[in-house]
Motif scaffolding. Structure first.
Motif, PDB file in Angstrom:
ATOM      1  N   GLN A  26       2.622  56.090  58.604  1.00  0.00           N
ATOM      2  CA  GLN A  26       2.152  56.101  57.225  1.00  0.00           C
ATOM      3  C   GLN A  26       0.626  56.036  57.226  1.00  0.00           C
ATOM      4  OE1 GLN A  26       4.042  52.701  55.418  1.00  0.00           O
ATOM      5  NE2 GLN A  26       6.021  53.693  55.302  1.00  0.00           N
ATOM      6  N   PHE A  27       0.029  56.573  56.171  1.00  0.00           N
ATOM      7  CA  PHE A  27      -1.437  56.599  56.073  1.00  0.00           C
ATOM      8  C   PHE A  27      -1.856  56.456  54.616  1.00  0.00           C
ATOM      9  CE2 PHE A  27      -5.359  58.950  55.299  1.00  0.00           C
ATOM     10  CZ  PHE A  27      -6.219  58.334  56.192  1.00  0.00           C
ATOM     11  N   GLY A  28      -2.929  55.669  54.384  1.00  0.00           N
ATOM     12  CA  GLY A  28      -3.376  55.492  53.014  1.00  0.00           C
ATOM     13  C   GLY A  28      -4.768  54.910  52.913  1.00  0.00           C
ATOM     14  N   VAL A  29      -5.130  54.522  51.701  1.00  0.00           N
ATOM     15  CA  VAL A  29      -6.436  53.931  51.398  1.00  0.00           C
ATOM     16  C   VAL A  29      -6.231  52.516  50.873  1.00  0.00           C
ATOM     17  CG1 VAL A  29      -7.520  56.150  50.923  1.00  0.00           C
ATOM     18  CG2 VAL A  29      -6.371  54.922  49.071  1.00  0.00           C
ATOM     19  N   LYS A  30      -7.304  51.718  50.891  1.00  0.00           N
ATOM     20  CA  LYS A  30      -7.217  50.344  50.393  1.00  0.00           C
ATOM     21  C   LYS A  30      -8.584  49.871  49.921  1.00  0.00           C
ATOM     22  CE  LYS A  30      -7.183  46.843  53.086  1.00  0.00           C
ATOM     23  NZ  LYS A  30      -6.833  45.779  54.042  1.00  0.00           N
ATOM     24  N   GLY A  31      -8.583  48.858  49.081  1.00  0.00           N
ATOM     25  CA  GLY A  31      -9.809  48.227  48.610  1.00  0.00           C
ATOM     26  C   GLY A  31      -9.467  46.862  48.057  1.00  0.00           C
ATOM     27  N   GLY A  32     -10.448  45.952  48.074  1.00  0.00           N
ATOM     28  CA  GLY A  32     -10.112  44.623  47.586  1.00  0.00           C
ATOM     29  C   GLY A  32     -11.294  43.686  47.462  1.00  0.00           C
ATOM     30  N   PHE A  61     -16.618  42.545  48.775  1.00  0.00           N
ATOM     31  CA  PHE A  61     -15.596  43.576  48.597  1.00  0.00           C
ATOM     32  C   PHE A  61     -15.362  44.296  49.920  1.00  0.00           C
ATOM     33  CE2 PHE A  61     -19.594  45.761  47.963  1.00  0.00           C
ATOM     34  CZ  PHE A  61     -19.420  46.969  48.627  1.00  0.00           C
ATOM     35  N   GLU A  62     -14.260  45.013  49.991  1.00  0.00           N
ATOM     36  CA  GLU A  62     -13.954  45.858  51.135  1.00  0.00           C
ATOM     37  C   GLU A  62     -13.297  47.135  50.638  1.00  0.00           C
ATOM     38  OE1 GLU A  62     -11.223  43.900  53.754  1.00  0.00           O
ATOM     39  OE2 GLU A  62      -9.506  44.148  52.407  1.00  0.00           O
ATOM     40  N   ILE A  63     -13.501  48.221  51.390  1.00  0.00           N
ATOM     41  CA  ILE A  63     -12.892  49.495  51.053  1.00  0.00           C
ATOM     42  C   ILE A  63     -12.718  50.289  52.338  1.00  0.00           C
ATOM     43  CG2 ILE A  63     -15.132  50.570  50.571  1.00  0.00           C
ATOM     44  CD1 ILE A  63     -13.694  52.249  48.416  1.00  0.00           C
ATOM     45  N   GLY A  64     -11.577  50.981  52.486  1.00  0.00           N
ATOM     46  CA  GLY A  64     -11.381  51.701  53.730  1.00  0.00           C
ATOM     47  C   GLY A  64     -10.048  52.403  53.813  1.00  0.00           C
ATOM     48  N   LEU A  65      -9.632  52.669  55.060  1.00  0.00           N
ATOM     49  CA  LEU A  65      -8.409  53.403  55.355  1.00  0.00           C
ATOM     50  C   LEU A  65      -7.432  52.506  56.100  1.00  0.00           C
ATOM     51  CD1 LEU A  65     -10.083  56.671  56.710  1.00  0.00           C
ATOM     52  CD2 LEU A  65      -9.291  56.241  54.367  1.00  0.00           C
ATOM     53  N   GLN A  66      -6.149  52.750  55.880  1.00  0.00           N
ATOM     54  CA  GLN A  66      -5.113  52.000  56.582  1.00  0.00           C
ATOM     55  C   GLN A  66      -4.037  52.961  57.077  1.00  0.00           C
ATOM     56  OE1 GLN A  66      -3.040  49.266  53.988  1.00  0.00           O
ATOM     57  NE2 GLN A  66      -2.878  50.738  52.321  1.00  0.00           N
ATOM     58  N   TYR A  83     -15.000  49.174  55.507  1.00  0.00           N
ATOM     59  CA  TYR A  83     -16.374  48.732  55.243  1.00  0.00           C
ATOM     60  C   TYR A  83     -16.303  47.500  54.356  1.00  0.00           C
ATOM     61  CZ  TYR A  83     -20.839  48.377  52.813  1.00  0.00           C
ATOM     62  OH  TYR A  83     -22.004  47.898  52.270  1.00  0.00           O
ATOM     63  N   SER A  84     -17.008  46.426  54.734  1.00  0.00           N
ATOM     64  CA  SER A  84     -16.963  45.193  53.944  1.00  0.00           C
ATOM     65  C   SER A  84     -18.363  44.633  53.738  1.00  0.00           C
ATOM     66  CB  SER A  84     -16.084  44.135  54.630  1.00  0.00           C
ATOM     67  OG  SER A  84     -16.675  43.701  55.835  1.00  0.00           O
ATOM     68  N   ARG A  85     -18.532  43.880  52.643  1.00  0.00           N
ATOM     69  CA  ARG A  85     -19.809  43.227  52.354  1.00  0.00           C
ATOM     70  C   ARG A  85     -19.563  41.845  51.771  1.00  0.00           C
ATOM     71  NH1 ARG A  85     -24.714  45.539  48.648  1.00  0.00           N
ATOM     72  NH2 ARG A  85     -25.137  46.647  50.604  1.00  0.00           N
ATOM     73  N   THR A  86     -20.263  40.843  52.285  1.00  0.00           N
ATOM     74  CA  THR A  86     -20.282  39.504  51.709  1.00  0.00           C
ATOM     75  C   THR A  86     -21.727  39.035  51.651  1.00  0.00           C
ATOM     76  OG1 THR A  86     -19.950  38.495  53.891  1.00  0.00           O
ATOM     77  CG2 THR A  86     -17.989  38.880  52.543  1.00  0.00           C
ATOM     78  N   SER A  87     -22.006  38.046  50.799  1.00  0.00           N
ATOM     79  CA  SER A  87     -23.372  37.542  50.671  1.00  0.00           C
ATOM     80  C   SER A  87     -23.344  36.072  50.274  1.00  0.00           C
ATOM     81  CB  SER A  87     -24.157  38.353  49.632  1.00  0.00           C
ATOM     82  OG  SER A  87     -23.549  38.257  48.357  1.00  0.00           O
ATOM     83  N   GLY A  88     -24.469  35.413  50.490  1.00  0.00           N
ATOM     84  CA  GLY A  88     -24.595  34.007  50.132  1.00  0.00           C
ATOM     85  C   GLY A  88     -25.965  33.477  50.505  1.00  0.00           C
ATOM     86  N   SER A  89     -26.253  32.249  50.122  1.00  0.00           N
ATOM     87  CA  SER A  89     -27.515  31.604  50.475  1.00  0.00           C
ATOM     88  C   SER A  89     -27.234  30.164  50.888  1.00  0.00           C
ATOM     89  CB  SER A  89     -28.498  31.646  49.308  1.00  0.00           C
ATOM     90  OG  SER A  89     -27.973  30.962  48.181  1.00  0.00           O
ATOM     91  N   PHE A  90     -28.029  29.668  51.859  1.00  0.00           N
ATOM     92  CA  PHE A  90     -27.826  28.349  52.426  1.00  0.00           C
ATOM     93  C   PHE A  90     -29.135  27.552  52.358  1.00  0.00           C
ATOM     94  CE2 PHE A  90     -25.131  31.420  54.459  1.00  0.00           C
ATOM     95  CZ  PHE A  90     -23.901  30.816  54.538  1.00  0.00           C
ATOM     96  N   PRO A  91     -29.128  26.329  51.815  1.00  0.00           N
ATOM     97  CA  PRO A  91     -30.336  25.505  51.854  1.00  0.00           C
ATOM     98  C   PRO A  91     -30.624  25.058  53.280  1.00  0.00           C
ATOM     99  CG  PRO A  91     -28.503  24.263  50.947  1.00  0.00           C
ATOM    100  CD  PRO A  91     -28.008  25.656  51.126  1.00  0.00           C
ATOM    101  N   VAL A  92     -31.843  25.289  53.746  1.00  0.00           N
ATOM    102  CA  VAL A  92     -32.246  24.905  55.096  1.00  0.00           C
ATOM    103  C   VAL A  92     -33.640  24.280  55.048  1.00  0.00           C
ATOM    104  CG1 VAL A  92     -30.889  26.697  56.219  1.00  0.00           C
ATOM    105  CG2 VAL A  92     -33.249  27.180  55.560  1.00  0.00           C
ATOM    106  N   GLU A  93     -33.985  23.637  56.144  1.00  0.00           N
ATOM    107  CA  GLU A  93     -35.333  23.089  56.316  1.00  0.00           C
ATOM    108  C   GLU A  93     -35.982  23.825  57.479  1.00  0.00           C
ATOM    109  OE1 GLU A  93     -34.117  19.062  56.998  1.00  0.00           O
ATOM    110  OE2 GLU A  93     -34.817  18.446  55.027  1.00  0.00           O
TER     111      GLU A  93
END
Length: 217
Positions: A26-32, A61-66, A83-93
């Motif tokens: 089986q072959f398809g697309v996905k995203g989430g 988010f992510e998007i791709g083939l399965q 392909y996926s992307r995440t982001s964030g920020s962290f307090p540091v010294e």
């Protein structure tokens, strides 16, 4: 003659349909949506204790083939390219060469090409799946403050991760929920000439909720 020809065509179509239906591939697309819950570990020097920093992460988010290969007894193998992307920020010294300590934020935006290869078992419409995920960063996405040259950690060229979760198949529609983590850190710290954070380790962990559609089934 015409009736025989039509019957022959109908027979061929029925036979091909049966082969298609019995195809194990089986072959398809996905995203989430990716729910990110990463944390940060760092020290000022080898003599200091490790410090963990609270994170302020954003959904990704992510998007791709399965693809899916069906095996006997309900077992299956499901490779994906995502392909996926995440982001964030962290307090540091950050600590300068003269010992001055400054409160700042480490900003992280991770862009990845991920190749999960999952093994699973399906009963009825439910799937249980788990397996390794081979992760490749697309760019360098970390910086502290306005001057990226002060602290420029770099993502590893390759990270070994894992995924585990459950899925449901509704006809051609697929719905998955997975926990995703890494066996190794995703960043190598690079010290600048003035300010630096030593022993930097970013532990990325996330929950992926995705919807897919099997084009070939």
């Amino acid at each position: 003659m015409m009736k025989k020809t039509l019957l022959s065509i109908c027979f061929c179509v029925a036979a091909l349909s049966g082969v298609h239906a019995a195809s194990p591939v089986q072959f398809g697309v996905k995203g989430g949506l990716l729910i990110n819950s990463s944390d940060l570990k760092y020290t000022f020097s080898s003599a200091d204790r490790d410090r963990y920093s609270e994170s302020s992460t954003k959904p990704g988010f992510e998007i791709g083939l399965q693809a899916r290969v069906r095996l006997p007894l309900g077992f299956l193998i499901q490779p994906e390219v995502v392909y996926s992307r995440t982001s964030g920020s962290f307090p540091v010294e950050t600590k300068a060469a003269d010992g001055t300590v400054t409160n700042d934020k480490l900003k992280v935006r991770s862009n990845w090409i991920e190749v999960p290869v999952l093994v699973g078992w399906k009963f009825s419409i439910v799937r249980l799946m788990a397996g390794p995920s081979f992760r490749f960063p697309m760019d360098e996405v970390m910086n502290v403050g306005l001057k990226e040259a002060k602290v420029a950690p770099r993502l590893d060229n390759f990270v070994m991760g894992y995924q585990a979760g459950v899925g449901v198949d509704l006809g051609r529609l697929t719905i998955d929920a997975r926990y995703c983590g890494n066996f190794s850190k995703i960043a190598n710290q690079q010290r600048g000439a003035e300010d630096y954070i030593s022993g930097l380790k970013v532990k990325e962990q996330k929950v992926a909720i995705s919807i897919g559609y099997m084009i070939l089934k």
